[in-house]
Design a protein around this motif. Structure first.
Motif, PDB file in Angstrom:
ATOM      1  N   ALA A  97     -15.325  -0.744 -25.542  1.00 54.69           N
ATOM      2  CA  ALA A  97     -14.211  -0.605 -26.174  1.00 54.69           C
ATOM      3  C   ALA A  97     -13.720   1.111 -25.892  1.00 54.69           C
ATOM      4  O   ALA A  97     -14.500   2.017 -25.770  1.00 54.69           O
ATOM      5  CB  ALA A  97     -14.437  -0.622 -27.595  1.00 54.69           C
ATOM      6  N   LEU A  98     -12.417   1.108 -25.549  1.00 53.79           N
ATOM      7  CA  LEU A  98     -11.857   2.447 -25.010  1.00 53.79           C
ATOM      8  C   LEU A  98     -11.256   2.773 -26.400  1.00 53.79           C
ATOM      9  O   LEU A  98     -10.271   2.352 -26.895  1.00 53.79           O
ATOM     10  CB  LEU A  98     -10.979   2.271 -23.962  1.00 53.79           C
ATOM     11  N   ILE A  99     -11.443   4.207 -26.953  1.00 59.37           N
ATOM     12  CA  ILE A  99     -11.137   4.555 -28.205  1.00 59.37           C
ATOM     13  C   ILE A  99     -10.348   5.868 -28.108  1.00 59.37           C
ATOM     14  O   ILE A  99     -10.957   6.720 -27.673  1.00 59.37           O
ATOM     15  CB  ILE A  99     -12.223   4.463 -29.341  1.00 59.37           C
ATOM     16  N   THR A 100      -9.328   6.290 -28.727  1.00 55.83           N
ATOM     17  CA  THR A 100      -8.760   7.238 -28.802  1.00 55.83           C
ATOM     18  C   THR A 100      -8.729   7.833 -30.336  1.00 55.83           C
ATOM     19  O   THR A 100      -8.132   7.142 -31.020  1.00 55.83           O
ATOM     20  CB  THR A 100      -7.120   7.231 -28.405  1.00 55.83           C
ATOM     21  N   VAL A 101      -8.911   9.023 -30.690  1.00 58.77           N
ATOM     22  CA  VAL A 101      -9.106   9.588 -31.915  1.00 58.77           C
ATOM     23  C   VAL A 101      -8.407  10.937 -32.186  1.00 58.77           C
ATOM     24  O   VAL A 101      -8.573  11.800 -31.405  1.00 58.77           O
ATOM     25  CB  VAL A 101     -10.592   9.923 -32.628  1.00 58.77           C
ATOM     26  N   ASP A 102      -7.210  10.734 -33.011  1.00 66.77           N
ATOM     27  CA  ASP A 102      -6.497  11.772 -33.125  1.00 66.77           C
ATOM     28  C   ASP A 102      -7.078  12.989 -34.320  1.00 66.77           C
ATOM     29  O   ASP A 102      -8.004  12.728 -34.646  1.00 66.77           O
ATOM     30  CB  ASP A 102      -5.012  11.482 -33.631  1.00 66.77           C
ATOM     31  N   GLU A 103      -6.062  14.012 -34.606  1.00 67.04           N
ATOM     32  CA  GLU A 103      -6.644  15.059 -35.173  1.00 67.04           C
ATOM     33  C   GLU A 103      -6.562  14.666 -36.755  1.00 67.04           C
ATOM     34  O   GLU A 103      -7.543  15.325 -37.540  1.00 67.04           O
ATOM     35  CB  GLU A 103      -5.793  16.311 -34.839  1.00 67.04           C
ATOM     36  N   GLN A 104      -5.945  13.651 -36.970  1.00 61.45           N
ATOM     37  CA  GLN A 104      -6.093  13.001 -38.462  1.00 61.45           C
ATOM     38  C   GLN A 104      -7.080  12.118 -38.848  1.00 61.45           C
ATOM     39  O   GLN A 104      -7.371  11.695 -39.886  1.00 61.45           O
ATOM     40  CB  GLN A 104      -4.842  12.625 -38.941  1.00 61.45           C
ATOM     41  N   GLY A 105      -7.977  11.835 -37.718  1.00 60.66           N
ATOM     42  CA  GLY A 105      -9.151  10.903 -37.722  1.00 60.66           C
ATOM     43  C   GLY A 105      -8.440   9.453 -37.322  1.00 60.66           C
ATOM     44  O   GLY A 105      -9.253   8.482 -37.442  1.00 60.66           O
ATOM     45  N   GLU A 106      -7.154   9.059 -37.152  1.00 61.35           N
ATOM     46  CA  GLU A 106      -6.782   7.669 -37.006  1.00 61.35           C
ATOM     47  C   GLU A 106      -7.175   7.527 -35.507  1.00 61.35           C
ATOM     48  O   GLU A 106      -7.440   8.406 -34.454  1.00 61.35           O
ATOM     49  CB  GLU A 106      -5.309   7.748 -37.104  1.00 61.35           C
ATOM     50  N   ASN A 107      -7.209   6.134 -35.291  1.00 63.13           N
ATOM     51  CA  ASN A 107      -7.521   5.776 -33.934  1.00 63.13           C
ATOM     52  C   ASN A 107      -6.905   4.504 -33.391  1.00 63.13           C
ATOM     53  O   ASN A 107      -6.183   3.915 -34.013  1.00 63.13           O
ATOM     54  CB  ASN A 107      -9.295   5.182 -33.990  1.00 63.13           C
ATOM     55  N   SER A 108      -7.131   4.587 -32.158  1.00 62.78           N
ATOM     56  CA  SER A 108      -6.350   3.408 -31.130  1.00 62.78           C
ATOM     57  C   SER A 108      -7.321   2.789 -30.421  1.00 62.78           C
ATOM     58  O   SER A 108      -8.087   3.761 -29.982  1.00 62.78           O
ATOM     59  CB  SER A 108      -5.066   3.944 -30.397  1.00 62.78           C
ATOM     60  N   ILE A 109      -7.665   1.661 -30.611  1.00 60.93           N
ATOM     61  CA  ILE A 109      -8.786   0.949 -29.718  1.00 60.93           C
ATOM     62  C   ILE A 109      -8.263  -0.212 -28.777  1.00 60.93           C
ATOM     63  O   ILE A 109      -7.262  -1.110 -29.117  1.00 60.93           O
ATOM     64  CB  ILE A 109      -9.621   0.391 -30.649  1.00 60.93           C
ATOM     65  N   VAL A 110      -8.832  -0.341 -27.473  1.00 57.86           N
ATOM     66  CA  VAL A 110      -8.678  -1.318 -26.578  1.00 57.86           C
ATOM     67  C   VAL A 110     -10.130  -1.922 -26.269  1.00 57.86           C
ATOM     68  O   VAL A 110     -10.780  -1.187 -26.089  1.00 57.86           O
ATOM     69  CB  VAL A 110      -7.790  -1.012 -25.495  1.00 57.86           C
ATOM     70  N   VAL A 111     -10.070  -3.119 -26.334  1.00 55.12           N
ATOM     71  CA  VAL A 111     -11.574  -3.744 -26.088  1.00 55.12           C
ATOM     72  C   VAL A 111     -11.769  -4.653 -24.996  1.00 55.12           C
ATOM     73  O   VAL A 111     -10.604  -5.562 -24.664  1.00 55.12           O
ATOM     74  CB  VAL A 111     -12.073  -4.579 -27.563  1.00 55.12           C
ATOM     75  N   ALA A 112     -12.323  -4.379 -23.922  1.00 59.59           N
ATOM     76  CA  ALA A 112     -12.861  -5.547 -23.038  1.00 59.59           C
ATOM     77  C   ALA A 112     -14.134  -6.212 -23.275  1.00 59.59           C
ATOM     78  O   ALA A 112     -15.136  -5.738 -23.480  1.00 59.59           O
ATOM     79  CB  ALA A 112     -13.023  -4.649 -21.593  1.00 59.59           C
ATOM     80  N   SER A 113     -13.830  -7.541 -24.080  1.00 58.84           N
ATOM     81  CA  SER A 113     -14.858  -8.118 -24.449  1.00 58.84           C
ATOM     82  C   SER A 113     -15.908  -8.376 -23.698  1.00 58.84           C
ATOM     83  O   SER A 113     -17.182  -8.602 -24.326  1.00 58.84           O
ATOM     84  CB  SER A 113     -14.108  -9.515 -25.312  1.00 58.84           C
ATOM     85  N   GLY A 114     -16.084  -8.852 -22.630  1.00 52.81           N
ATOM     86  CA  GLY A 114     -17.112  -9.275 -21.844  1.00 52.81           C
ATOM     87  C   GLY A 114     -17.766 -10.370 -22.522  1.00 52.81           C
ATOM     88  O   GLY A 114     -17.436 -11.361 -22.726  1.00 52.81           O
ATOM     89  N   ALA A 115     -19.194 -10.181 -22.301  1.00 54.16           N
ATOM     90  CA  ALA A 115     -20.094 -11.232 -23.093  1.00 54.16           C
ATOM     91  C   ALA A 115     -19.734 -11.743 -24.419  1.00 54.16           C
ATOM     92  O   ALA A 115     -20.105 -12.786 -24.517  1.00 54.16           O
ATOM     93  CB  ALA A 115     -21.409 -10.571 -22.700  1.00 54.16           C
ATOM     94  N   ASN A 116     -19.245 -10.798 -25.003  1.00 56.08           N
ATOM     95  CA  ASN A 116     -18.715 -11.379 -26.441  1.00 56.08           C
ATOM     96  C   ASN A 116     -17.883 -12.622 -26.468  1.00 56.08           C
ATOM     97  O   ASN A 116     -17.736 -13.387 -27.386  1.00 56.08           O
ATOM     98  CB  ASN A 116     -18.086  -9.988 -27.171  1.00 56.08           C
ATOM     99  N   ALA A 117     -17.049 -12.628 -25.607  1.00 52.53           N
ATOM    100  CA  ALA A 117     -16.112 -13.625 -25.365  1.00 52.53           C
ATOM    101  C   ALA A 117     -16.901 -15.079 -25.115  1.00 52.53           C
ATOM    102  O   ALA A 117     -16.201 -15.889 -24.926  1.00 52.53           O
ATOM    103  CB  ALA A 117     -14.989 -13.453 -24.523  1.00 52.53           C
ATOM    104  N   HIS A 118     -17.990 -14.900 -24.651  1.00 51.00           N
ATOM    105  CA  HIS A 118     -18.941 -16.008 -24.370  1.00 51.00           C
ATOM    106  C   HIS A 118     -19.819 -16.495 -25.123  1.00 51.00           C
ATOM    107  O   HIS A 118     -20.854 -17.148 -24.840  1.00 51.00           O
ATOM    108  CB  HIS A 118     -19.390 -15.836 -23.011  1.00 51.00           C
ATOM    109  N   LEU A 119     -19.895 -15.966 -26.472  1.00 51.37           N
ATOM    110  CA  LEU A 119     -20.877 -16.544 -27.571  1.00 51.37           C
ATOM    111  C   LEU A 119     -20.164 -17.717 -27.909  1.00 51.37           C
ATOM    112  O   LEU A 119     -19.598 -17.629 -28.975  1.00 51.37           O
ATOM    113  CB  LEU A 119     -21.072 -15.478 -28.476  1.00 51.37           C
ATOM    114  N   PHE A 120     -20.714 -18.880 -27.563  1.00 52.41           N
ATOM    115  CA  PHE A 120     -20.236 -20.299 -27.967  1.00 52.41           C
ATOM    116  C   PHE A 120     -21.021 -20.868 -28.802  1.00 52.41           C
ATOM    117  O   PHE A 120     -22.164 -20.671 -28.947  1.00 52.41           O
ATOM    118  CB  PHE A 120     -19.857 -20.981 -26.713  1.00 52.41           C
TER     119      PHE A 120
END
Length: 307
Positions: A97-120
């Motif tokens: 997960a690539l996470i950006t956090v600003d001065e107010q503590g809010e965040n923006s997140i982009v996730v590369a799921s990898g193996a998580n997307a293959h838990l069947f």
């Protein structure tokens, strides 16, 4: 007080976090940020929260056969999490997960799921004995929907209480929702599920009623710094949260859900469980990071929670 068994089914990631003045808009570069790397993933965060807050927890997840996966397994073991159902995928990397956090503590997140997307669903066969012996299942939506549906149906067939944290936000059909004991959407997720924009307590109550009409027995809409709204037995209740200075809201929702599962496992009613969860989440937002921000049970005791 007897603690019941909790199983968390979900994702595990490595969080790569940049703390900066503001979250960049498309095409913008922001310089001067501080970088650090932490273990994360909604499922993993919730499992760690359960363990630190006193719950007996098994984590069902899939990592890559890489350094991140090996570090995750070691971390879970050190936290006291049962990892016999933690799978290693030889073909896909661990989630990031690539996470950006600003001065107010809010965040923006982009996730590369990898193996998580293959838990069947077929991967869960070795875990079914432990899942069937659980009292509460906690699940999120960072794994395939086929697996979410499988676990929901399985929980219903065994009479196991299922808490669904519907994050990240996505549409859910009535058949799935009818198998959920407690659903815990935030404002964005509640709006997607109900079609009602949520911006305050009143609109959260309307959204909760709409979600309840789709078949969910109990609805808890989390409102960040405003607290949470509970819909139970047709009645709405507002639970405020103590005011704190937020540094980073990453994983606050995961802490809330893990704490909720622990309190319900200890036999507390839904209102008391939500108050416990709000307190745990309010502590977490005063710290940077995902799992690094999760409080321990004694920290809630110091904050005034009576165990």
């Amino acid at each position: 007080m007897q603690t019941k068994k909790i199983v968390v089914v979900g994702s595990t990631n490595v969080d790569m976090v940049v703390k900066t003045t503001h979250i960049p808009v498309p095409g913008e570069t922001v310089l001067g940020g501080a970088f650090f790397m932490n273990p994360g993933g909604k499922g993993a965060n919730q499992a760690v929260a359960v363990a630190r807050l006193g719950g007996e927890v098994t984590f069902v997840s899939k990592t890559g056969n890489d350094i991140f996966g090996k570090q995750a397994a070691q971390t879970f073991d050190e936290e006291g999490i049962q990892i016999s159902c933690l799978l290693s995928d030889p073909d896909h990397p661990s989630g990031v997960a690539l996470i950006t956090v600003d001065e107010q503590g809010e965040n923006s997140i982009v996730v590369a799921s990898g193996a998580n997307a293959h838990l069947f669903p077929e991967d869960l066969e070795p875990a079914l004995e432990r899942i069937s012996a659980s009292d509460i299942i906690l699940m999120q939506l960072e794994i395939p929907m086929s697996t979410v549906r499988f676990v929901t149906r399985y929980a219903a067939s065994k009479g196991i209480q299922l808490i669904l944290n519907p994050a990240p936000a996505q549409p859910l059909d009535r058949e799935l929702l009818q198998g959920v004991s407690v659903i815990t959407p935030n404002k964005t997720e509640a709006e997607m599920l109900s079609g009602i924009a949520v911006h305050d307590v009143e609109s959260a109550e309307k959204a909760a009623r709409k979600i309840h009409e789709q078949g969910v027995e109990n609805v808890v809409v989390t409102l960040g710094s405003l607290g949470a709204v509970i819909l139970q037995a047709g009645e709405c209740l507002y639970v405020p949260v103590q005011k704190v200075e937020a540094v980073d809201t990453t994983a606050a929702g995961d802490v809330f859900n893990g704490a909720l599962a622990v309190a319900l496992a200890e036999g507390r009613d839904l209102e008391a469980a939500v108050r416990f969860a709000c307190l745990a989440a309010s502590i977490s937002v005063t710290r940077m990071g995902a799992q690094s921000s999760i409080p321990y049970r004694n920290e809630l005791i110091v904050s005034g929670w009576t165990v």
